[in-house]
Each structure stands twice: as C-alpha cells, then as structure tokens.
Design a protein around this motif. Structure first.
Motif, PDB file in Angstrom:
ATOM      1  N   SER A 161       0.813  -1.217   0.000  1.00 36.86           N
ATOM      2  CA  SER A 161       0.000   0.000   0.000  1.00 36.86           C
ATOM      3  C   SER A 161       0.848   1.270   0.000  1.00 36.86           C
ATOM      4  CB  SER A 161      -0.912   0.015   1.232  1.00 36.86           C
ATOM      5  OG  SER A 161      -1.579   1.262   1.354  1.00 36.86           O
ATOM      6  N   GLU A 203      -0.319   3.911   1.459  1.00 40.15           N
ATOM      7  CA  GLU A 203      -0.746   4.578   2.696  1.00 40.15           C
ATOM      8  C   GLU A 203       0.061   4.022   3.863  1.00 40.15           C
ATOM      9  OE1 GLU A 203      -4.950   3.830   2.703  1.00 40.15           O
ATOM     10  OE2 GLU A 203      -5.368   5.651   1.560  1.00 40.15           O
ATOM     11  N   SER A 212      -2.431   7.413   9.490  1.00 41.10           N
ATOM     12  CA  SER A 212      -3.235   8.332   8.684  1.00 41.10           C
ATOM     13  C   SER A 212      -3.246   9.747   9.267  1.00 41.10           C
ATOM     14  CB  SER A 212      -4.672   7.814   8.572  1.00 41.10           C
ATOM     15  OG  SER A 212      -5.455   8.669   7.766  1.00 41.10           O
ATOM     16  N   ARG A 240      -0.586  11.946   7.804  1.00 38.96           N
ATOM     17  CA  ARG A 240      -0.497  12.129   6.361  1.00 38.96           C
ATOM     18  C   ARG A 240      -1.440  13.245   5.914  1.00 38.96           C
ATOM     19  NH1 ARG A 240      -1.254   6.267   6.363  1.00 38.96           N
ATOM     20  NH2 ARG A 240      -3.298   6.675   5.441  1.00 38.96           N
ATOM     21  N   ILE A 296      -3.877  12.561   0.476  1.00 38.67           N
ATOM     22  CA  ILE A 296      -4.222  11.208   0.058  1.00 38.67           C
ATOM     23  C   ILE A 296      -3.183  10.794  -0.987  1.00 38.67           C
ATOM     24  CG2 ILE A 296      -5.930   9.743  -1.065  1.00 38.67           C
ATOM     25  CD1 ILE A 296      -6.847  10.727   1.639  1.00 38.67           C
ATOM     26  N   LYS A 339      -2.459   6.001  -5.561  1.00 38.82           N
ATOM     27  CA  LYS A 339      -2.617   4.564  -5.384  1.00 38.82           C
ATOM     28  C   LYS A 339      -1.432   3.836  -5.995  1.00 38.82           C
ATOM     29  CE  LYS A 339      -5.862   0.746  -6.103  1.00 38.82           C
ATOM     30  NZ  LYS A 339      -7.165   0.319  -6.697  1.00 38.82           N
ATOM     31  N   TYR A 345       3.653   7.868   0.710  1.00 33.90           N
ATOM     32  CA  TYR A 345       4.308   7.937   2.014  1.00 33.90           C
ATOM     33  C   TYR A 345       5.057   6.635   2.312  1.00 33.90           C
ATOM     34  CZ  TYR A 345       1.398  12.018   3.118  1.00 33.90           C
ATOM     35  OH  TYR A 345       0.803  13.266   3.126  1.00 33.90           O
ATOM     36  N   ASN A 394      -6.277  14.827   3.218  1.00 30.05           N
ATOM     37  CA  ASN A 394      -6.708  13.686   4.011  1.00 30.05           C
ATOM     38  C   ASN A 394      -7.540  14.182   5.184  1.00 30.05           C
ATOM     39  OD1 ASN A 394      -6.965  11.313   5.484  1.00 30.05           O
ATOM     40  ND2 ASN A 394      -4.835  11.292   6.170  1.00 30.05           N
TER      41      ASN A 394
END
Length: 469
Positions: free
Chosen positions: A103, A105, A109, A112, A115, A118, A376, A462
């Motif tokens: 991922s 991410e 969260s 961060r 967003i 992907k 990230y 985010n």
C-alpha cells in the motif's frame, strides 16, 4: 505451473554437450553473455571498493577493477519494487506506477496530510522487460533470487527460475525457507543455494545466456552466517558500520560472487561476458550507514538512492577506471541492447545507452535525472534517522539532479531543498534561498518532466490528518 530448475537445466544440457567448451562457444557467436548482479539493500559504501573499512568484499572489489566504477551511480527509486521495475523496463516510475511495496498509505493516517497516489503492486504485462527481448534474440535466460515484480518470472521471458516470485524478502535464510520455493542442493543458507543453482545454469547452458542474479541478500531478516561471526566480533566499527550479523551476510555474498566469477573464468566465458553490478536501493539505515551520505533506504537523500555501480566487459571496457558521470539503473536496459546487438525500434526507453562512456569515447552525459514518489513511507527507526522528520523516511515529493545540483520538492507544503553535491554531498546545507535562479531552473525542469510523463501529483487533503505543528 512452476517448472523446476533442475528439469529445465537437464533439458538444456542435451543441446549444449557439443558446445561445452567456452572457447568454442566464443567463436560461434559474437553476442556476449550478459549478467546483471542486483544486490538487495546494499548501500553505496557497503563494499570495499567504495571505501568501507568494515565490510570485507575482496571478490567484488577485484571484479570492480576489471571494469569501470561509477561514483555517481543511482537507483531510479529508493526502495526495491519500483527500482527493480525501472531496471527491468528502462522506464521511470511514472510510466509503470510501481512506487513502493504493497500500500501507498504507509504510516499513520493522522500524520499524512495528503491522500497518496494509489500504488501498483504487479508489473503489467504490457511492459516489455529485458529477458523478453533477449530471449527473442537468441539468449537463454535465467533468473536467480528475488524477482518481486510478478508472481512468476517464467511468464516474463525467463527460461529458468531459481527461487523467484512476488516475495520481497525471505521468511528465513535457513531451511525451510517457507515463502521461497527453490530446488534443493548441497547448500542450506539461502544465499549459497541460489548461487549453487545459478552456477549449475552457467555450467550447463550454451551461449549466449542472460543471468539476472538478484540475491535476496542482504535484505532483512538479518540472519548471520555463523562461520563468519568470529571474523567480525572484535572488529572496530567504522562510520556507523558495526552490525556484525549484517557484515557476515555481506561477506558471504561476496564469497558467492567470487564463485560465479571463478566459474566464468574456468569455462573461458569471462572475456565474452558483460557484467553489471549494482544495488536496488540504499542500505537500510539503522542496520548500516553510508557516511558522508545522508539517510538510507526509502529516502531520496543520497543515502537512499546512490549505489555501488560498475560495468565489466573485457576488451570493450578498460579495466581499473572510474567515472563521475551520473547514471541510473534505467540505463542498463539500453546499454545491454547495444552490446547484444539488438535493435528494438518500438521500445521507447527513458534510460540512455552508456557504451560511449563505458568505452572512454566520452566523459560526459548531459541530462537531468528524476525521481518521483507521490506516496508515504513510514520511518524505520524514529529515534535514529536523518530524514526531514522522524515519522517518515519520505513524504510525497519529487527530486531532480542536474549537473551537481539536486532539488527536492515536497507536495504537502511546497517545500524546496536545494543542494550543491560537489560541495555538500551530505545534503546538510539547503542553499535554495541563496540560489534563486538555480532553484527556479531546476523546478521548471521538474514541472516540465511531470507534464511529459503524466506524473501523478497528490493534491487531495486527508480528512483524518491532524496538524500537530
């Protein structure tokens, strides 16, 4: 269905018995054998020829003297999967969309702000990779060790697969290896077993051949080679290099590379073999350090992307030479095509053919290098790191190197860092405010590159982010 290495090698032996002498083989084809040695997580200074006084790598050091060492050699990404995708396709990360492992991410969260883009975890079949091209041009191809790009290297142009899958690291270097499926042999330690099978391939195959030797070493888990521990127990640490367990893994890897080179020379194959040696990203900071370079794996400071890097090809590349020309593992694909005599007019590669530099015909290669990381990657060790902050090895951003100048741009806060690597290789003194024209020049080049490559730029906020400043 996975095909066993031994079965494939046995089949190839039937076609090679009449051509087992390396000297005869060289007369029959002008095409060189090609070997890429791509070490996992080996840092820029984790080898003797790059200055380490702690790790012992006599075989790698000797091999480096047979060709040209690039002191400004880079990986196209700071961690393994994207770097390997860049090497195999010759394309920037923005083309294939692999930016990290699993991922995008990573980290908590609440820390961060954006967003992240992907992440793509498998290299799409539409991308052409080195073994496919070489196989289509008469090469027998072998993958040995870590693949990490798709589930099965045999579906990506390799005739032989020794232990490769989508696994990013072994569960254990000792049997049973669990997530690494490999033909058994005399060796037990995984690094030894991978090389044992690779040498079987070289021993039995006819030329020309392509060997992608990509050992799982020296990636975690850090599992020592017990017989080598006494060699390092009383050794004095050197510039942050002091992990004796890791040192035995480096030492053992060097021994195995020595066995491969001995095999090539014994079979009279060495002189007609192009060898590329590099690593997929910087050393894992906390396990090893690359002073004076800043940070390590996962970071886009020099410690995360600058690699030990050399080329060897007797008769073509002068021995015992060095170059300061900045290169990247993107350049491996087009360079291999040149020496293999392959013309692929439909391939549009982002790397450059280095043959003129390798053969001493030119001492410069004027082009910028780019890195893009719109995601990230959490910190490996919050208490011991040299990143922008202790929470992440890197936050979303891009980097450009042009000449001796290097600019970092971060998407969360439009942060800019500018370094003159000729004067500040450790990236300690941000000179952006003192050099506005150079800052603007590099930033313009970087933004133009974003447009040219359709680079994804994260802008969505985010909602779970908590501003702790």
């Amino acid at each position: 269905m996975r095909i066993h290495v031994a079965t494939i090698i046995s089949a190839f032996m039937l076609t090679t018995l009449s051509n087992c002498n390396g000297q005869t083989q060289k007369k029959e084809t002008a095409k060189p054998n090609i070997i890429i040695i791509n070490i996992d997580d080996m840092g820029w200074r984790d080898v003797g020829f790059m200055g380490s006084e702690y790790y012992k790598t006599p075989n790698i050091d000797a091999l480096s003297k047979e060709g040209i060492v690039f002191t400004n050699g880079y990986a196209a990404s700071a961690n393994c999967a994207p770097s390997r995708a860049c090497l195999m396709t010759g394309l920037w990360t923005t083309r294939h969309g692999i930016y990290t492992v699993n991922s995008s991410e990573r980290g908590q969260s609440k820390d961060r702000k954006l967003i992240p883009t992907k992440n793509t975890t498998l290299l799409a079949p539409k991308f052409t990779v080195i073994p496919e091209v070489l196989k289509n041009n008469g090469y027998t191809t072998c993958h040995a060790g870590k693949w990490h790009l798709t589930h099965n290297p045999l579906e990506d142009g390799f005739d032989v697969n020794i232990g490769g899958s989508h696994a990013g690291h072994p569960t254990s270097y000792n049997p049973p290896y669990k997530n690494v499926k490999i033909q058994k042999g005399k060796s037990e330690y995984l690094t030894d077993l991978v090389m044992e099978n690779a040498i079987k391939f070289v021993d039995t195959i006819s030329s020309p051949f392509f060997l992608y030797y990509s050992p799982y070493a020296v990636h975690t888990p850090i599992m020592p080679v017990d017989s080598l521990l006494p060699k390092y127990r009383d050794k004095t640490p050197w510039k942050g290099q002091k992990n004796i367990n890791y040192a035995t893994m480096v030492d053992n890897l060097d021994r195995n590379i020595g066995l491969l080179i001995k095999t090539l020379k014994d079979k009279h194959l060495f002189d007609n073999t192009l060898i590329v040696f590099t690593s997929d990203n910087g050393g894992l900071y906390g396990i090893t350090k690359q002073k004076p370079l800043r940070a390590g794996k996962g970071s886009y400071y020099e410690g995360g992307i600058r690699e030990p890097f050399f080329f060897v090809y007797n008769g073509k590349i002068k021995s015992n030479t060095k170059s300061e020309v900045p290169i990247t593992n993107l350049d491996i694909f087009p360079t291999i095509l040149k020496y293999a005599g392959v013309e692929e007019t439909q391939l549009e590669l982002d790397g450059h053919n280095l043959s003129s530099v390798l053969e001493g015909k030119t001492e410069t290669l004027e082009r910028p290098l780019f890195w893009h990381f719109p995601i990230y990657l959490q910190a490996y060790n919050k208490k011991d790191n040299e990143n922008r902050d202790p929470l992440f090895r890197t936050r979303p951003g891009s980097v450009i190197r042009k000449g001796n100048w290097k600019l970092h741009y971060y998407f969360e806060d439009n942060g800019i860092e500018l370094y003159n690597l000729a004067e500040d290789i450790g990236e300690l003194n941000n000179v952006a405010s003192a050099n506005p024209s150079k800052k603007d020049e590099l930033l313009t080049d970087l933004k133009n590159w974003w447009k040219q490559t359709n680079a994804p730029i994260p802008t969505e906020l985010n909602p779970e982010y908590i501003n702790q400043k």
